[in-house]
Write an enzyme that holds these catalytic residues in place. Structure first.
Site, PDB file in Angstrom:
ATOM      1  N   SER A   1      -2.199  30.687 -38.149  1.00 22.44           N
ATOM      2  CA  SER A   1      -2.430  31.343 -37.211  1.00 22.44           C
ATOM      3  C   SER A   1      -2.746  30.111 -35.925  1.00 22.44           C
ATOM      4  CB  SER A   1      -3.817  32.089 -36.997  1.00 22.44           C
ATOM      5  OG  SER A   1      -4.444  32.415 -35.640  1.00 22.44           O
TER       6      SER A   1
ATOM      7  N   HIS B   1       1.739  32.961 -37.288  1.00 21.13           N
ATOM      8  CA  HIS B   1       0.887  34.325 -37.205  1.00 21.13           C
ATOM      9  C   HIS B   1       0.486  34.046 -35.489  1.00 21.13           C
ATOM     10  CE1 HIS B   1      -2.027  37.564 -37.869  1.00 21.13           C
ATOM     11  NE2 HIS B   1      -2.830  37.036 -37.084  1.00 21.13           N
TER      12      HIS B   1
ATOM     13  N   ASP C   1      -1.516  35.491 -32.420  1.00 18.90           N
ATOM     14  CA  ASP C   1      -2.487  36.321 -31.875  1.00 18.90           C
ATOM     15  C   ASP C   1      -2.590  36.857 -30.568  1.00 18.90           C
ATOM     16  OD1 ASP C   1      -4.124  36.950 -34.429  1.00 18.90           O
ATOM     17  OD2 ASP C   1      -4.491  34.772 -34.755  1.00 18.90           O
TER      18      ASP C   1
ATOM     19  N   MET D   1      -4.116  38.944 -27.572  1.00 19.01           N
ATOM     20  CA  MET D   1      -5.582  39.430 -27.319  1.00 19.01           C
ATOM     21  C   MET D   1      -5.448  39.639 -25.615  1.00 19.01           C
ATOM     22  SD  MET D   1      -8.331  37.067 -29.184  1.00 19.01           S
ATOM     23  CE  MET D   1      -7.861  36.530 -30.862  1.00 19.01           C
TER      24      MET D   1
ATOM     25  N   HIS E   1       0.430  39.721 -33.950  1.00 18.46           N
ATOM     26  CA  HIS E   1      -0.761  40.239 -34.255  1.00 18.46           C
ATOM     27  C   HIS E   1      -1.284  40.787 -32.925  1.00 18.46           C
ATOM     28  CE1 HIS E   1      -5.246  40.714 -35.900  1.00 18.46           C
ATOM     29  NE2 HIS E   1      -4.840  41.644 -35.769  1.00 18.46           N
TER      30      HIS E   1
ATOM     31  N   MET F   1      -3.711  42.421 -30.656  1.00 17.05           N
ATOM     32  CA  MET F   1      -5.085  42.939 -30.748  1.00 17.05           C
ATOM     33  C   MET F   1      -5.596  43.272 -29.039  1.00 17.05           C
ATOM     34  SD  MET F   1      -7.009  39.996 -32.845  1.00 17.05           S
ATOM     35  CE  MET F   1      -5.434  39.113 -32.652  1.00 17.05           C
TER      36      MET F   1
ATOM     37  N   MET G   1      -8.678  43.110 -41.573  1.00 17.40           N
ATOM     38  CA  MET G   1      -9.576  42.057 -40.739  1.00 17.40           C
ATOM     39  C   MET G   1     -10.464  41.805 -41.715  1.00 17.40           C
ATOM     40  SD  MET G   1      -7.842  41.188 -38.022  1.00 17.40           S
ATOM     41  CE  MET G   1      -9.007  39.917 -37.548  1.00 17.40           C
TER      42      MET G   1
ATOM     43  N   ASP H   1      -6.652  38.537 -42.755  1.00 18.93           N
ATOM     44  CA  ASP H   1      -6.945  37.604 -41.426  1.00 18.93           C
ATOM     45  C   ASP H   1      -8.268  37.346 -41.244  1.00 18.93           C
ATOM     46  OD1 ASP H   1      -6.345  36.602 -39.118  1.00 18.93           O
ATOM     47  OD2 ASP H   1      -5.640  38.294 -38.065  1.00 18.93           O
TER      48      ASP H   1
HETATM   49  C1  DX5 Z   1      -9.025  36.628 -35.147  1.00 17.90           C
HETATM   50  C2  DX5 Z   1      -7.433  36.536 -35.416  1.00 17.90           C
HETATM   51  C3  DX5 Z   1      -7.304  35.575 -36.494  1.00 17.90           C
HETATM   52  C4  DX5 Z   1      -7.879  34.089 -36.394  1.00 17.90           C
HETATM   53  C5  DX5 Z   1      -8.050  33.515 -37.915  1.00 17.90           C
HETATM   54  O1  DX5 Z   1      -9.288  37.675 -34.394  1.00 17.90           O
HETATM   55  O2  DX5 Z   1      -6.841  37.668 -35.641  1.00 17.90           O
HETATM   56  O3  DX5 Z   1      -5.874  35.578 -36.878  1.00 17.90           O
HETATM   57  O4  DX5 Z   1      -6.940  33.266 -35.665  1.00 17.90           O
HETATM   58  O5  DX5 Z   1      -8.588  32.223 -37.734  1.00 17.90           O
HETATM   59  P1  DX5 Z   1      -9.544  31.518 -38.845  1.00 17.90           P
HETATM   60  O6  DX5 Z   1      -8.520  31.450 -40.128  1.00 17.90           O
HETATM   61  O7  DX5 Z   1      -9.919  30.438 -38.090  1.00 17.90           O
HETATM   62  O8  DX5 Z   1     -10.535  32.501 -39.093  1.00 17.90           O
HETATM   63 ZN    ZN Z   2      -4.590  37.440 -36.296  1.00 13.90          ZN
END
Ligand code: DX5
Ligand code: ZN
Length: 216
Positions: free
Chosen positions: A8, A33, A35, A37, A66, A68, A137, A175
């Protein structure tokens, strides 16, 4: 089944994002990956399609996006046009989840549904036969570096059993909070795709961290 590792980039140095993406081949990552947001579904704001598009030429590895965000269907087409190979939407925010999954697949990319740790698996059941992947998650979404929520192991097992009973070999991506120390329990429970932010980007040797996450 060989597990796939998806670093990620949330935990990467954002001033050198291109360098991190360009290193994915050398490190042996299977996919990237990303993320996304929106400051609503989760408090932070991260990456939009314009950044995904800029990163796209820097690696051949699939981009695992992903979302969010509160209104994913307002944005999926833009992320696909920017180069996403798979798009994950959260069941919590979709009134027409089957329609969302159908739309993503019709666009020619892999469709995935995610649920937060406290959301029951019944939320993904209506589309379990239609998705390419389910993302469970294992932390509350929003931030890297959180601790793995242990009861999610049972949820992974339960989902794998549900899939087995239906004769499905669909990927289960997990994740959040995964490190070489606890990855085996996640794989044993039935995960086939491991997301890791801190474990990879917090390491002095990301390639080694990825090998350790594979169990060798
Ligand atoms: C959290 C993200 C994850 C995050 C995971 O909301 O969806 O993908 O980056 O990070 P680690 O591996 O540090 O928990
Ligand atoms: Zn993620």
């Amino acid at each position: 089944m060989e597990v796939k590792i998806a670093p990620s980039i949330l935990s990467a140095d954002f001033s050198c994002l291109g360098k991190a993406i360009g290193s994915m081949d050398e490190w042996g990552a299977d996919m990237v990956h990303i993320d996304v947001m929106d400051g609503h579904f989760v408090p932070p704001i991260t990456i939009g399609p314009i950044v995904v598009e800029a990163l796209r030429p820097l690696t051949d590895k699939p981009f695992d996006v992903h979302l969010m965000v509160d209104n994913p269907m307002d944005h999926v087409d833009d992320f696909i046009a920017a180069g996403a190979d798979s798009v994950t939407v959260h069941a919590e925010v979709l009134s027409d989840l089957p329609g969302a999954i159908r739309h993503i697949r019709e666009k020619g990319v892999r469709a995935s549904v995610s649920v937060n740790p406290e959301t029951p698996l019944s939320a993904v059941e209506p589309v379990i036969r239609d998705v390419d992947m389910v993302l469970l998650m294992s932390v509350h979404p929003g931030y890297g570096g959180q601790a793995f929520i242990e009861p999610v192991l049972d949820k992974i097992q339960k989902l794998r059993r549900m899939m087995d009973e239906l004769g499905l070999t669909t990927d289960i991506e997990v994740d959040g909070g995964i490190y070489p120390e606890n990855v085996q329990s996640v794989i044993d429970a039935g995960a086939t795709v491991i997301v890791a932010g801190s474990a990879v980007f917090g390491s002095d040797d990301p390639g080694k961290a990825i090998r350790l996450l594979r169990g060798h």
